[in-house]
Design an enzyme around this catalytic site. Structure first.
Site, PDB file in Angstrom:
ATOM      1  N   THR A  96       0.830  -1.086   0.011  1.00 33.24           N
ATOM      2  CA  THR A  96       0.037   0.118  -0.060  1.00 33.24           C
ATOM      3  C   THR A  96       0.745   0.993  -0.098  1.00 33.24           C
ATOM      4  OG1 THR A  96      -1.792  -1.100   1.202  1.00 33.24           O
ATOM      5  CG2 THR A  96      -1.716   1.283   1.512  1.00 33.24           C
ATOM      6  N   LYS A 172      -7.795   1.616  -2.056  1.00 33.62           N
ATOM      7  CA  LYS A 172      -7.342   1.225  -1.003  1.00 33.62           C
ATOM      8  C   LYS A 172      -7.232   2.334   0.120  1.00 33.62           C
ATOM      9  CE  LYS A 172      -5.390  -1.498   2.192  1.00 33.62           C
ATOM     10  NZ  LYS A 172      -4.320  -1.891   2.115  1.00 33.62           N
ATOM     11  N   LYS A 241       0.588   4.337   8.864  1.00 39.16           N
ATOM     12  CA  LYS A 241       0.996   4.720   7.444  1.00 39.16           C
ATOM     13  C   LYS A 241      -0.349   4.720   6.562  1.00 39.16           C
ATOM     14  CE  LYS A 241       2.522   1.605   4.664  1.00 39.16           C
ATOM     15  NZ  LYS A 241       1.760   0.831   3.465  1.00 39.16           N
TER      16      LYS A 241
END
Length: 302
Positions: A96, A172, A241
């Protein structure tokens, strides 16, 4: 059958490797951790000395590292995948990262003859280890068709969300803004129950059978009431994150993300106070403020 590789053999990457091997794919792997490499070899993988060696003679390589800079180094660094993989093979970007970073990587790969499948995943440690991840895949249909068996080996749900690099990462980022918010609301509800003296099992029973019950909430509550705050395969650094990426995308597009912003601060507090903890450790920060803890059988006050 295609030959595969995995770069990054942590909680998620080790699951990818495990399921590729279980499905009969010859799999090479690389990680900076010697312990992870030993575990990979023990499960039947072939150890590589570096990222480039993973790519040599391999048809598809999963890249499951932590951030965009690491992805770029793996692909474009000295002896990286772009230098060792053959034309027609695919780099499967399952890490990601920021959508704009994925677009940059796609631009940098132009003319290499390699395919880039931008497909971050969801499902966490259980999904990775169990081969049931959800994939948000972006690449031309012909590429996704060709490499479908490699993806199906690790995923129960493959969603084709676009055709260009960055499309998968964008979906995402939207997903993580929601999941992060669900987590933070669960942590606060758990702390409220603790302060009120409600047993954790009662909260879990009610929440899990209510309209609020879902995998995110139920799993978080299980970990909280059993006081499992480390080593569960969901390190706080990752969600922290990911929420940073969601907030960054919101800033780029001018979209206010009030709830995700609050969740970001909850995770920031948890990461600062307990840098080695998992997502659920954020609950402890709130518990320390209120002087109460949520346990399975009873709430405890300090």
């Amino acid at each position: 059958m295609k030959k595969t590789g995995v770069i990054g053999l942590g909680d998620m990457g080790s699951g990818l490797a495990k399921n590729l091997i279980a499905n009969g794919f010859e799999t090479k792997g690389f990680d900076l951790s010697g312990e992870r490499m030993k575990a990979f070899v023990a499960m039947g993988g072939t150890a590589a000395q570096n990222a480039g060696e993973v790519g040599a003679g391999t048809d598809a390589v999963y890249v499951m590292v932590m951030n965009g800079d690491q992805v770029k180094d793996v692909i474009f660094g000295d002896g990286g995948l772009c230098q060792t993989m053959s034309p027609g093979s695919a780099i499967i970007l399952s890490a990601t990262i920021k959508p704009r970073e994925a677009r940059e990587i796609g631009d940098m790969m132009e003319g290499s003859g390699l395919h880039l499948i931008d497909t971050p995943v969801s499902g966490g440690f259980p999904g990775a280890q169990g081969g049931t991840l959800t994939m948000m895949a972006a690449a031309p249909a012909s590429v996704l068709d060709e490499f479908a068996p490699v993806m199906e080996a690790v995923s129960a749900n493959i969603h084709r969300v676009g055709t260009a690099p960055g499309d998968g990462q964008t979906v995402k980022a939207c997903l993580q803004s929601l999941i992060g918010s669900q987590f933070s609301a669960t942590f606060e509800a758990a702390a409220l129950a603790a302060k009120a003296g409600v047993p954790g099992q009662v909260i879990l029973d009610v929440f899990s059978t209510s309209s609020a019950g879902c995998g995110v909430v139920n799993n978080a509550l299980q970990k909280i009431i059993d006081r499992q705050f480390e080593g569960t395969g969901s390190h706080i650094n990752t969600m922290h994150k990911d929420l940073t990426i969601s907030m960054n995308l919101g800033e780029e597009l001018g979209v206010p993300l009030h709830t995700a912003a609050a969740a970001m601060q909850v995770f920031h507090a948890g990461k600062t106070r307990y840098p080695n903890g998992d997502n659920w450790i954020c609950t402890r920060v709130i518990e320390e403020i209120i002087g109460a803890e949520l346990h399975r059988e009873e709430a405890k006050k300090s």
